[in-house]
Every structure is written in C-alpha cells, then in structure tokens.
Design an enzyme around this catalytic site. Structure first.
Site, mmCIF file in Angstrom:
data_model
loop_
_atom_site.group_PDB
_atom_site.id
_atom_site.type_symbol
_atom_site.label_atom_id
_atom_site.label_comp_id
_atom_site.label_asym_id
_atom_site.label_seq_id
_atom_site.Cartn_x
_atom_site.Cartn_y
_atom_site.Cartn_z
ATOM 1 N N ASN A 9 0.866 -1.180 0.000
ATOM 2 C CA ASN A 9 0.000 0.000 0.000
ATOM 3 C C ASN A 9 0.902 1.229 0.000
ATOM 4 O O ASN A 9 1.485 1.568 1.028
ATOM 5 C CB ASN A 9 -0.905 -0.009 1.246
ATOM 6 C CG ASN A 9 -1.742 1.260 1.352
ATOM 7 O OD1 ASN A 9 -1.880 1.994 0.368
ATOM 8 N ND2 ASN A 9 -2.293 1.508 2.526
ATOM 9 N N LYS A 11 0.034 4.214 -0.245
ATOM 10 C CA LYS A 11 -0.641 5.382 0.343
ATOM 11 C C LYS A 11 -0.493 6.600 -0.583
ATOM 12 O O LYS A 11 -0.535 6.442 -1.802
ATOM 13 C CB LYS A 11 -0.086 5.663 1.742
ATOM 14 C CG LYS A 11 -0.074 4.422 2.629
ATOM 15 C CD LYS A 11 0.102 4.746 4.076
ATOM 16 C CE LYS A 11 0.387 3.495 4.858
ATOM 17 N NZ LYS A 11 -0.006 3.575 6.241
ATOM 18 N N HIS A 97 -9.701 0.731 4.678
ATOM 19 C CA HIS A 97 -8.440 1.005 5.377
ATOM 20 C C HIS A 97 -8.721 1.949 6.547
ATOM 21 O O HIS A 97 -9.528 2.869 6.439
ATOM 22 C CB HIS A 97 -7.428 1.624 4.410
ATOM 23 C CG HIS A 97 -6.039 1.636 4.957
ATOM 24 N ND1 HIS A 97 -5.629 2.565 5.881
ATOM 25 C CD2 HIS A 97 -4.976 0.828 4.741
ATOM 26 C CE1 HIS A 97 -4.359 2.326 6.207
ATOM 27 N NE2 HIS A 97 -3.940 1.266 5.522
ATOM 28 N N GLU A 99 -7.141 4.360 7.693
ATOM 29 C CA GLU A 99 -6.902 5.786 7.433
ATOM 30 C C GLU A 99 -8.119 6.415 6.763
ATOM 31 O O GLU A 99 -8.397 7.601 6.948
ATOM 32 C CB GLU A 99 -5.614 5.963 6.602
ATOM 33 C CG GLU A 99 -4.384 5.703 7.464
ATOM 34 C CD GLU A 99 -3.121 5.338 6.696
ATOM 35 O OE1 GLU A 99 -3.115 5.398 5.460
ATOM 36 O OE2 GLU A 99 -2.140 4.973 7.372
ATOM 37 N N GLU A 173 -5.447 -5.273 10.620
ATOM 38 C CA GLU A 173 -4.509 -4.173 10.844
ATOM 39 C C GLU A 173 -4.881 -3.434 12.130
ATOM 40 O O GLU A 173 -5.742 -2.534 12.101
ATOM 41 C CB GLU A 173 -4.557 -3.192 9.666
ATOM 42 C CG GLU A 173 -4.224 -3.824 8.340
ATOM 43 C CD GLU A 173 -3.658 -2.803 7.358
ATOM 44 O OE1 GLU A 173 -2.539 -3.026 6.892
ATOM 45 O OE2 GLU A 173 -4.316 -1.789 7.097
ATOM 46 N N GLY A 179 1.761 2.505 10.749
ATOM 47 C CA GLY A 179 2.618 3.677 10.594
ATOM 48 C C GLY A 179 3.277 4.146 11.879
ATOM 49 O O GLY A 179 3.847 5.233 11.930
ATOM 50 N N SER A 221 3.101 -1.746 10.382
ATOM 51 C CA SER A 221 4.542 -1.546 10.572
ATOM 52 C C SER A 221 5.378 -2.784 10.259
ATOM 53 O O SER A 221 6.418 -3.015 10.892
ATOM 54 C CB SER A 221 4.832 -1.052 11.997
ATOM 55 O OG SER A 221 4.231 0.213 12.211
HETATM 56 C C1 PEP Z 1 -1.036 0.045 5.801
HETATM 57 O O1 PEP Z 1 -0.999 1.107 5.180
HETATM 58 O O2 PEP Z 1 -1.943 -0.748 5.601
HETATM 59 C C2 PEP Z 1 0.025 -0.243 6.757
HETATM 60 C C3 PEP Z 1 -0.016 -1.380 7.400
HETATM 61 O O3 PEP Z 1 0.992 0.718 6.915
HETATM 62 P P1 PEP Z 1 2.399 0.535 7.679
HETATM 63 O O4 PEP Z 1 3.020 -0.741 7.186
HETATM 64 O O5 PEP Z 1 3.177 1.742 7.314
HETATM 65 O O6 PEP Z 1 2.095 0.449 9.153
#
Ligand code: PEP
Length: 271
Positions: A9, A11, A97, A99, A173, A179, A221
């Site tokens: 992803n 982003k 997601h 976010e 997640e 993040g 992460s």
């Molecule tokens: C994500 O955007 O789904 C994600 C898991 O981001 P990150 O790996 O940066 O935590």
C-alpha cells in the site's frame, strides 16, 4: 489451500513520473515462487504502474490494486472514483483502510457497499479491519473486529459465495500498529486471524464455506526484520505493507520471508 500474499500500500506516495520504475524494480527483486504480489499505488499512478509492469517480464504475476473505491457506480461525487473506472487499470482494491475510516468517516455499512461495487467490477477486495489501542487494552479487540466484519459483510448485500468467488482477502490491521513502528505480537495477530475466520463463519448461511479458506493478512509496521514473526504463524497468510513497501530492500526481505512460508506450505501439502 490458502495463498500467501504480500500487498504493498503506497498510500499518498509516488507520482506518475516515478511509480512505474519503483514498481518494476520491486517486481524484479521480489520474484519468489508461491507468493502473490500486489502493488496498490495512488489512483493517478495506476496506469503508469500497469504499463511499466506489462513492459517487463518481471512484471508478470504482479497484481495492481487501487487503495479505495466509491460506494456508488457513478454520479455527482466530485473527486471520487467509481469501480467501473478502475476496470483495466486494477484487478485488486483495498476497502475499509483505517486511514479512510479515520479521515473520510467511512462506516462499516459504507464499506460493505464498496465491496459490492468492487465485486460487480470484477475487482478482488482486500477488506481491512482492526481495533484501536484502547479497545485492545479493554479486551475488546475480537468483538470490535467481529462487529466490523458483520457490518461490512452484511452491508455488502450479495451472496457470500460471490465474495469467495472474488477471492476476498481480509487484512487484520490493528490501528495502533499502522505507521507507528509498533507491531502486534505474532501470536496475538494469529489469534485475531483465527477469530476473523470464526466470526466470518458465524455471519450466517453460506459464510462458513467462505471462512474456511479466507486469506487473512497482517498489517501494521511490517518490515523485513519483523515479517518473520507474522509469516511463521500458520493462521496468517501474508502481509499488507505500508511504509516499508516503498523501500526495495525491505520488500525484497519481506517477500523472501513469505517465500519460506509458501515453500513450507507446499511441502506440508497445504498450499
Ligand atoms: C497500511 O498502510 O496498511 C500499513 C499497514 O501501513 P504501515 O506498514 O506503514 O504500518
């Protein structure tokens, strides 16, 4: 018979000028047997990534996904992207997601409608679920995620068989791990993956068959250094990678570790 999947992803990173090169470099460095790879760039980079992957043998087998899709097919929704617009550009799509739940106020009901539009357009959905830190600390992680699944998969309005046919993938997640550099423990993520299959199976008639083979990824992460903690868990089928997915060496390490999982499953006759 669940696949091993690593999805990137990106982003709100990359531009149409540089996305293609990053995609082909990643594709060349992550060609590992048994691992399905997906790159989800920003909407405006989908064509560049698609074309760049198509122009090199290393790009074969790397899927392209969108990061979101609107819950209506078309209409007066300025700035939005409907599922029919993605046909030919992407074959996967991320929905729900955290976010977008946070920044765009997306509800489970809305996310369910996005699932419906994705399926109608022939897109393979990655549905994201996950609890907030306070919810985990209160011992409510499983209940929260079960409620997200109920809300979105009920809101979807179609047959569970259609979700199975489309190859629905769930990304677990935990919001506090996205993040932040802080990951869940592998055992906790694995317990959540099992809880996700159980909760899906309990949604009603037809969902049990979907739940049996439901791929569940971990996201939050993930790096090359931490990937093994999750990919060693039989309940976890891969990762949704954010920040680290923009770094070629990180992705090479993550997909290499996923390759060990895929090889182990092949040897055990479960993939
Ligand atoms: C994500 O955007 O789904 C994600 C898991 O981001 P990150 O790996 O940066 O935590």
């Amino acid at each position: 018979m669940r696949p091993v999947i690593i999805a990137a992803n990106w982003k709100m990173h990359t531009t149409p000028a540089d996305a293609g090169e990053l995609a082909t470099t990643l594709a060349a460095r992550t060609a590992i047997e048994g691992v399905e790879r997906v790159i989800c760039p920003p909407f405006v980079c989908l064509a560049a990534v698609r074309d760049a992957l198509a122009a090199t043998p290393a790009g074969a087998g790397v899927g392209v996904g969108a990061q979101n899709v609107h819950h209506e097919l078309s209409g007066a929704y300025t700035g939005e992207i409907g599922a029919p617009m993605l046909v030919g550009l992407a074959t996967w799509v991320i929905v729900g997601h955290s976010e977008r739940r946070r920044d765009a106020g997306e509800t489970d009901e809305l996310i369910g409608r996005k699932l419906g539009r994705a399926l109608e357009a022939g897109l393979r959905p990655i549905l994201c679920v996950g609890e907030q830190l306070a919810e985990r600390e209160a011992g409510r992680a499983e209940a929260v995620v079960a409620s997200q699944l109920r809300g979105s998969l009920a809101g979807f309005g179609g047959e569970p068989g259609a979700l199975a046919e489309a190859g629905l993938v769930i990304a677990y997640e935990p919001v506090w791990a996205i993040g932040t550099g802080r990951t869940a423990r592998g055992v906790d993520a694995a317990a959540m993956a099992e809880a996700i299959r159980s909760a899906t199976g309990e949604l009603g008639q037809g969902f049990a068959a979907l739940a049996d083979d439901l791929p569940v990824l971990y996201g939050g992460s993930v790096t090359a250094a931490s990937a093994g903690e999750f990919l060693a868990e039989p309940a976890i089928d891969g990762a949704l990678v954010g920040g680290a997915s923009l770094k070629v060496e990180e992705m090479a390490g993550i997909v290499a570790r996923a390759g060990l999982t895929a090889a182990g499953r092949r040897a055990a006759g479960v993939a």
